[in-house]
Design a protein around this motif. Structure first.
Motif, PDB file in Angstrom:
ATOM      1  N   GLN A 147      -7.434  -4.290  29.921  1.00 30.09           N
ATOM      2  CA  GLN A 147      -7.934  -5.087  31.037  1.00 30.09           C
ATOM      3  C   GLN A 147      -9.459  -5.029  31.145  1.00 30.09           C
ATOM      4  OE1 GLN A 147      -6.769  -3.649  34.875  1.00 30.09           O
ATOM      5  NE2 GLN A 147      -7.089  -5.610  35.874  1.00 30.09           N
ATOM      6  N   ALA A 149      -1.050  -4.469  28.466  1.00 30.13           N
ATOM      7  CA  ALA A 149      -0.803  -5.514  29.467  1.00 30.13           C
ATOM      8  C   ALA A 149      -1.098  -5.064  30.887  1.00 30.13           C
ATOM      9  CB  ALA A 149       0.648  -5.958  29.384  1.00 30.13           C
ATOM     10  N   ARG A 150      -1.351  -3.776  31.034  1.00 25.82           N
ATOM     11  CA  ARG A 150      -1.504  -3.225  32.358  1.00 25.82           C
ATOM     12  C   ARG A 150      -2.585  -3.912  33.179  1.00 25.82           C
ATOM     13  NH1 ARG A 150      -3.118   2.467  32.775  1.00 25.82           N
ATOM     14  NH2 ARG A 150      -4.232   2.547  34.725  1.00 25.82           N
ATOM     15  N   GLY A 151      -2.198  -4.351  34.375  1.00 29.53           N
ATOM     16  CA  GLY A 151      -3.152  -4.971  35.282  1.00 29.53           C
ATOM     17  C   GLY A 151      -3.418  -6.438  34.977  1.00 29.53           C
ATOM     18  N   LEU A 152      -2.846  -6.949  33.873  1.00 32.90           N
ATOM     19  CA  LEU A 152      -3.168  -8.313  33.461  1.00 32.90           C
ATOM     20  C   LEU A 152      -2.076  -9.308  33.812  1.00 32.90           C
ATOM     21  CD1 LEU A 152      -4.725  -7.457  30.006  1.00 32.90           C
ATOM     22  CD2 LEU A 152      -5.894  -8.511  31.917  1.00 32.90           C
ATOM     23  N   ARG A 153      -0.999  -8.797  34.429  1.00 24.75           N
ATOM     24  CA  ARG A 153       0.151  -9.643  34.709  1.00 24.75           C
ATOM     25  C   ARG A 153      -0.204 -10.887  35.507  1.00 24.75           C
ATOM     26  NH1 ARG A 153       5.104  -7.507  34.280  1.00 24.75           N
ATOM     27  NH2 ARG A 153       4.156  -5.470  34.292  1.00 24.75           N
ATOM     28  N   PHE A 210      -0.054   5.943  31.938  1.00 25.53           N
ATOM     29  CA  PHE A 210      -0.396   4.941  32.940  1.00 25.53           C
ATOM     30  C   PHE A 210      -1.549   5.412  33.827  1.00 25.53           C
ATOM     31  CE2 PHE A 210       0.126   2.599  36.884  1.00 25.53           C
ATOM     32  CZ  PHE A 210       0.331   1.314  36.418  1.00 25.53           C
ATOM     33  N   ASP A 228      -2.225  -1.104  40.544  1.00 30.17           N
ATOM     34  CA  ASP A 228      -1.524  -1.251  39.263  1.00 30.17           C
ATOM     35  C   ASP A 228      -0.067  -0.802  39.369  1.00 30.17           C
ATOM     36  OD1 ASP A 228      -3.661  -2.327  38.004  1.00 30.17           O
ATOM     37  OD2 ASP A 228      -4.235  -0.534  36.882  1.00 30.17           O
ATOM     38  N   ASP A 265       1.760  -3.466  41.068  1.00 26.47           N
ATOM     39  CA  ASP A 265       1.844  -4.652  40.228  1.00 26.47           C
ATOM     40  C   ASP A 265       2.801  -4.444  39.059  1.00 26.47           C
ATOM     41  OD1 ASP A 265       1.075  -7.176  39.328  1.00 26.47           O
ATOM     42  OD2 ASP A 265      -0.308  -6.277  37.902  1.00 26.47           O
ATOM     43  N   GLU A 266       2.641  -3.293  38.407  1.00 21.28           N
ATOM     44  CA  GLU A 266       3.356  -3.037  37.163  1.00 21.28           C
ATOM     45  C   GLU A 266       4.839  -2.742  37.413  1.00 21.28           C
ATOM     46  OE1 GLU A 266       1.385  -3.375  34.548  1.00 21.28           O
ATOM     47  OE2 GLU A 266       2.898  -3.012  33.027  1.00 21.28           O
TER      48      GLU A 266
END
Lengths: 653, 272
Positions: free
Chosen positions: A120, A144-148, B155, B213, B216-217
């Motif tokens: 990201q 992909a983390r945070g980019l969803r 994470f 995050d 979101d995740e």
């Protein structure tokens, strides 16, 4: 490697195919993730590379397109470079810690259509400058983390693109095969931007010939084979990493290991135990500093054993490594030392298995260099440049010294110009600076000789090259004595407490210095001495810290005074800077070389203070935070005089 | 029951579902002291819900009611459409509610990895013999759970301190380890008690990013108590404001910011 075999190996895809044939089941890439070393054989890696290559084809990537790669060392990003090369595109790795406008300049300069970004953070940086990048079409991201939630019209996830590529294999497969086959020795292999100690970065274009010839020669020179292990942790945009982790790895088929994260580098190093290791002096310095700090916390018996053994190692270790005669008793003592101290220490450092180690990028302090050599680590120096695909000179086994950089590397011719500048010509000499014919012409002449910008000379008896300094940095002092700042700075930086030093004195009466303390080392010292401090700035101005630095400088002056040519470079006055020199503020390059001119301009008030005899100077400095915001720090610095060896001064007068 | 079952999508593209937890007329007394006075509010699925208020407003007590540590004298707690009887904290944990503490509550002598592994306790059920000799089910379970834990460490970017004893870590990292442990439990609802207390600006920014995050995740619903108003306003979807055990405001950060009662509570107006 048979002769016929190597004649066919004229491109990166050809090397990959050869590696699948010969080392298909051998580990090619490893990465520590989720606490475990994940590994891929050459066959598996090539499957991944081809899937991505097909994916890139499905996005419409053409021959000759520039595909930028930004992120930390990960197998996926190495594969991205290889995938780009598989379809005849040119990978352009960029420094992952570069700030927005630096990246903007590079991406715009090379007209990158595609970018493979690690996470990201990288994607954000690119999206911020997207308006300036007219040619940018697509960003491929890995993590992909945070980019969803991002708009995915120009974004694709790496693995999804691979899946798309696999799905399109039936239609795009023949095109990929044609692209792989249609590459010759003089096609462009990669473009690397120089870190640029002066001015804007330049895109150095390297051909397959440059990379493959250089990898072949250097691998033969050090007998590198398919069973080497290397740890890939240096920036991917740097020519050294490209040559070691890509060129030589492809040529010999050895395994490239990627650390879990930058913070776990030391642990990962120990777990892998590389056999072929490369680090700039700074890394060795940090390691040594850590060892010394921890030794000071050790018990008295351990300290005594350590110092006793190290003293012995210093006397006979380098000689043993170079195969010189050593007495039987000394050998026995060294053997014992190895059992109790050197072996365990090398293990702690992760260097037990190192067969060939190199340091380059900056001159290494002799004491630092000897420390590692005396432990029995075959640490050598090489001298190189991006424009040479690394190698200009290199130290053969058994001819290793701290103050020279060795003999011309295989296939390289070196000559010294009239002004002392070093020139070379080799199969590794770059094709051109991208879109910059003036710079190309001023660096490389018609016969292929390249000017290094460094001044040096060949030692008469040994034939080894000795570098004095950057040709433009070597100057004269007001009274005509030679001024070689780097020589002094390197001596200063050997002290664990000194992280960075910048020496001034060109056209001046005497030399002065800026010092950056090493927060690790000095912080530890402060802790042991019950000195409270609130941060770098406060600690750097503590009177006892200044006393300590003064002692170091005076010790350095003493040793400089011995060298008749450079005795004028003794540091008369100094100050400890209130901030660490930082690449984000433009004071250093991304490879952490000091940008002398910028430092001179930025801190001109302090330099004036050093020369007009002031005892204190109040100053305010602008700083840039990692996210690009700006702020400023103010401080009042104490300027001190250091004792110099007066005899020399009288002799000069 | 679900009063507002319809879900909606927020401005930044997240889906907020129906009501997950509802507090109805909660009153909590300690002897003569009334910590919480007749408070009602709900937490919707997928949202970040903040509870703010001056010192002593009853925020932590409220969180302790949600986590089952305190049982209110009056009022009802509804979770996933069912009224929750008075429960022990471990029973609440099994329902998928995990929390962090205002004063860090980690096992100081244990490594980060071991601490975070304890978060998986509810996901392990191998027998005592299997555990003792570490064969069969226990071994299999540890491998599976270790993988979950490793993903959490990755994470939250704390792989480098995996083997470090917690006592050697700085405060900011301990907070992150606590979050990791809570996250390892794979919670539906995550309760954070002042996740950013005592942190510097950079650590706060990191922590805010991690909270966003996580939400979101994993789609985790988050209820948090926080003092730093700018952080709360930045990351939360809805805010409950408490003062002296009473609810004085409830709504989006913008609503709450312009609420006179809230401004008074923070600026300090004489109470009757």
């Amino acid at each position: 490697m048979t002769a016929t075999d190597s004649a066919e190996l004229v491109s990166i895809p050809a090397l990959l195919a050869r590696n699948v044939r010969e080392f298909g089941d051998k580990a090619a890439y490893r990465e520590k993730e989720f606490g475990i070393w994940q590994s891929w054989t050459w066959s598996e890696a090539v499957e991944q590379i081809e899937a991505l290559a097909l994916g890139l084809l499905s996005l419409g990537a053409n021959r000759g397109d520039h595909i930028a790669i930004a992120g930390r060392n990960r197998p996926y990003l190495y594969w991205s470079m290889l995938a780009a090369q598989s379809i005849g595109a040119v990978p352009v790795p960029i420094y992952q810690d570069a700030v927005g406008d630096e990246i903007a300049y590079v991406l715009d300069h090379c007209n990158a259509r595609f970018i493979v970004a690690g996470d990201q953070e990288q994607v954000d940086k690119i999206l911020d400058i997207r308006a300036d990048l007219k040619n940018l079409e697509h960003i491929i991201y890995l993590d992909a983390r945070g980019l969803r939630k991002y708009d995915h019209s120009i974004l694709s996830q790496f693995h999804k693109l691979q899946d798309a590529g696999r799905a399109a294999k039936a239609t795009l497969g023949p095109e990929l095969v044609a692209r792989q086959a249609g590459q010759n020795y003089d096609d462009i292999c990669v473009m690397l931007y120089t870190s640029g100690t002066t001015g804007r970065p330049k895109g150095v274009v390297l051909s397959n010939r440059n990379v493959i010839e250089t990898s072949k020669n250097s691998s033969q020179f050090d007998n590198l084979g398919p069973n080497e292990e290397v740890l890939a942790y240096l920036p991917m945009a740097w020519v050294g990493d490209y040559t070691f982790s890509m060129g030589q790895a492809l040529w010999t088929g050895f395994c490239v290991n990627c650390p879990e994260s930058p913070e776990t580098m030391m642990t990962d190093l120990r777990e892998i135990g590389p056999t072929y290791y490369f680090a700039p002096p700074r890394v060795f310095e940090n390691q040594l500093t850590n060892v010394m700090i921890r030794m000071e916390d050790a018990g008295r018996l351990k300290q005594w054993m350590f110092h006793k053994s190290m003293a012995h190692a210093k006397t006979v270790g380098p000689a043993l490594l170079s195969g010189l005669p050593v007495s039987f008793m000394d050998r026995v003592k060294y053997w014992l030392g190895d059992k109790f101290i050197y072996g365990p220490l090398k293990n702690t450092l992760g260097l037990s298995r190192v067969r060939v180690g190199y340091t380059a990028g900056e001159a290494i302090g002799p004491e630092l260099f000897d420390f590692y050599r005396s432990l029995g680590i075959n640490l050598k120096q090489l001298y190189g440049q991006t424009e040479a695909t690394v190698y200009v000179t290199i130290q053969p086994d058994g001819e290793v010294r701290a103050d020279t950089v060795g003999v011309p590397a295989p296939g390289v011719e070196v000559r010294i110009g009239d002004n002392g500048e070093i020139y070379y010509r080799s199969p590794g000499v770059f094709v051109e600076y991208y879109n910059n014919p003036e710079s190309t012409a001023s660096t490389k002449d018609k016969e292929g000789w390249v000017a290094t910008g460094d001044a040096g000379f060949f030692e008469e008896d040994s034939g080894h090259l000795r570098i004095i300094d950057r040709a433009k940095d070597v100057g004269k002092m007001a009274d005509g004595r030679l001024f070689a700042p780097k020589y002094v700075e390197n001596k200063l930086k050997f002290f664990p407490n000194i992280l960075e030093a910048v020496v001034f004195g060109n056209d001046r009466e005497f030399c002065t210095a800026f010092i950056n303390i090493d927060l690790n080392a000095v912080g530890n010292w402060a802790e042991r001495n019950n000195i409270a401090y609130g941060g770098y700035q406060e600690l750097s101005q503590h009177p006892e810290v200044l006393d300590m630095i003064q002692a170091h400088i005076e010790e350095t002056n003493l040793s400089i005074a011995d060298d008749s040519m450079l005795s004028g470079c003794q540091v008369n006055r100094f100050l400890v800077l209130h901030k660490e020199l930082d690449a984000d503020d433009g004071e250093m390059t991304r490879t952490r070389k000091v940008r002398r001119r910028i430092v001179e301009e930025k801190f001109s008030d302090l330099i004036t203070g050093l020369y007009d005899g002031s005892e204190r100077v109040a100053t305010t400095t602008e700083v840039t935070y990692e996210d690009g915001r700006k702020g400023s720090i103010s401080a009042t610095l104490e300027l001190r005089d250091a004792a110099i060896v007066a005899v020399q001064r009288m002799a000069a007068e | 029951m679900f009063d507002q079952p319809e879900s909606f999508v927020t401005a930044d593209g997240r889906t907020i579902g129906g009501v997950m937890m509802e507090m109805k007329n909660i009153t909590l007394r300690f002897g003569g002291v009334v910590a919480i006075k007749d408070i009602s509010f709900d937490i919707r699925e997928g949202e970040i819900r903040a509870i703010i208020g001056p010192n002593g407003a009853g925020k932590s007590s409220m969180l302790n009611v949600i986590s089952g540590f305190y049982n209110p004298q009056d009022g009802e707690v509804w979770y996933k459409g069912e009224r929750r009887p008075s429960m022990k904290p471990f029973e609440v944990a099994r329902q998928g509610i995990a929390r962090t503490f205002q004063n860090i509550a980690l096992f100081e002598g244990m490594s980060v990895l071991d601490n975070v592994m304890t978060g998986r306790l509810n996901h392990m059920n191998a027998g005592i013999m299997s555990q003792a000799f570490w064969y069969g089910k226990a071994q299999r379970e540890e491998t599976e759970n270790r993988e979950v834990v490793e993903r959490v460490l990755d994470f939250l970017e704390i792989q480098h301190i995996r083997k470090t004893p917690v006592s050697r870590l700085p405060y900011g990292l301990k907070k992150r380890v606590e979050l990791a442990r809570a996250l390892a439990a794979d919670p539906k609802l995550l309760l954070l008690d002042e996740p950013m207390a005592g942190m510097n600006v950079e650590e706060k920014e990191d922590m805010s990013r991690f909270i966003l995050d996580v939400n979101d995740e994993f789609g985790t619903t988050i209820a948090l108590i926080e003092h730093d108003m700018s952080v709360v306003m930045d990351i939360s979807d809805r805010v409950v404001v408490m003062d002296y055990g009473k609810k004085i405001g409830d709504g989006t950060p913008t609503d709450v910011r312009s609420n006179q009662a809230v401004i008074d509570a923070y600026l300090g107006v004489a109470h009757d």
